[in-house]
Design a protein around this motif. Structure first.
Motif, PDB file in Angstrom:
ATOM      1  N   GLU A  27       0.820  -1.206   0.000  1.00 21.74           N
ATOM      2  CA  GLU A  27       0.000   0.000   0.000  1.00 21.74           C
ATOM      3  C   GLU A  27       0.860   1.265   0.000  1.00 21.74           C
ATOM      4  O   GLU A  27       0.557   2.233  -0.691  1.00 21.74           O
ATOM      5  N   THR A  28       1.951   1.268   0.760  1.00 22.71           N
ATOM      6  CA  THR A  28       2.858   2.411   0.800  1.00 22.71           C
ATOM      7  C   THR A  28       3.523   2.615  -0.554  1.00 22.71           C
ATOM      8  O   THR A  28       3.684   3.748  -1.016  1.00 22.71           O
ATOM      9  N   LEU A  29       3.884   1.528  -1.208  1.00 28.60           N
ATOM     10  CA  LEU A  29       4.448   1.601  -2.555  1.00 28.60           C
ATOM     11  C   LEU A  29       3.422   2.186  -3.519  1.00 28.60           C
ATOM     12  O   LEU A  29       3.743   3.054  -4.339  1.00 28.60           O
ATOM     13  N   PHE A  30       2.208   1.732  -3.417  1.00 29.98           N
ATOM     14  CA  PHE A  30       1.129   2.217  -4.271  1.00 29.98           C
ATOM     15  C   PHE A  30       0.946   3.722  -4.109  1.00 29.98           C
ATOM     16  O   PHE A  30       0.844   4.461  -5.091  1.00 29.98           O
ATOM     17  N   ILE A  31       0.929   4.195  -2.865  1.00 31.77           N
ATOM     18  CA  ILE A  31       0.787   5.629  -2.594  1.00 31.77           C
ATOM     19  C   ILE A  31       1.958   6.405  -3.199  1.00 31.77           C
ATOM     20  O   ILE A  31       1.776   7.469  -3.787  1.00 31.77           O
ATOM     21  N   ALA A  32       3.167   5.851  -3.091  1.00 27.66           N
ATOM     22  CA  ALA A  32       4.348   6.511  -3.660  1.00 27.66           C
ATOM     23  C   ALA A  32       4.258   6.605  -5.182  1.00 27.66           C
ATOM     24  O   ALA A  32       4.624   7.631  -5.773  1.00 27.66           O
TER      25      ALA A  32
END
Length: 181
Positions: A27-32
């Motif tokens: 999810e953090t990768l997706f947001i980035a």
């Protein structure tokens, strides 16, 4: 979000652990990724805003050229198409992931476009009681005829972009042109 961390790591030519070290979770990768693509898209949008003349001599023609530039180089370029597809496919499942996109994308762009219309209002070229509403309406009018094409993943042709810009600007000026009562 449908790809696994292993698929992402393989595509990036890094280890799975490298992904987790930098982003902790998918999810953090997706947001980035969304933040990065939004920043690139915004750079193109703000370049289009900067190209709009401070004191347009031919308002209709300048607005049409602006709308064509905005649509061709910002909304319907690779980043714009990627964001639209991503939002259409993932926003209903992960609405919180798009908060930053809404704030940094459409909200920021709408405010900047509203500022252009406020300047044109103060120059006596437009009569705009609410610049934020006018910004949303301008965008909607100059994109209305392009929505069906993009809904099916196609890119509008140059002619479609120009016709949509001309028709949208003409309607916009009917409502906000300085000659209107």
């Amino acid at each position: 979000m449908g790809a696994s961390i292993d698929e992402i790591a393989a595509r990036a030519c890094v280890s799975r652990q490298t992904i987790y070290n930098h982003y902790r979770e998918k999810e953090t990768l997706f947001i980035a990724v969304v933040a990065d693509v939004t920043a690139r898209a915004n750079a193109a949008v703000f370049a289009a805003f900067a190209a709009f003349p401070d004191r347009p001599e031919k308002l209709r023609e300048d607005l049409i050229a602006f709308a064509v530039n905005l649509n061709r180089n910002c909304l319907y370029n690779q980043d714009g198409k990627f964001l639209r597809k991503l939002i259409q496919s993932e926003a209903s499942r992960y609405p919180h992931l798009f908060e930053a996109w809404r704030e940094q994308g459409p909200c920021k762009i709408g405010t900047a476009l509203g500022a252009i219309f406020a300047r044109l209002h103060h120059q006596g070229l437009l009569k705009v009681p609410d610049c934020d509403v006018a910004a949303r309406q301008f965008t909607a009018l100059t994109n209305a005829d392009l929505q069906m094409t993009t809904l099916f993943g196609e890119t509008p042709t140059e002619l479609e972009i120009e016709v949509a810009a001309r028709q949208g600007v003409d309607m916009f000026l009917r409502g906000y042109g300085a000659h209107t009562c």
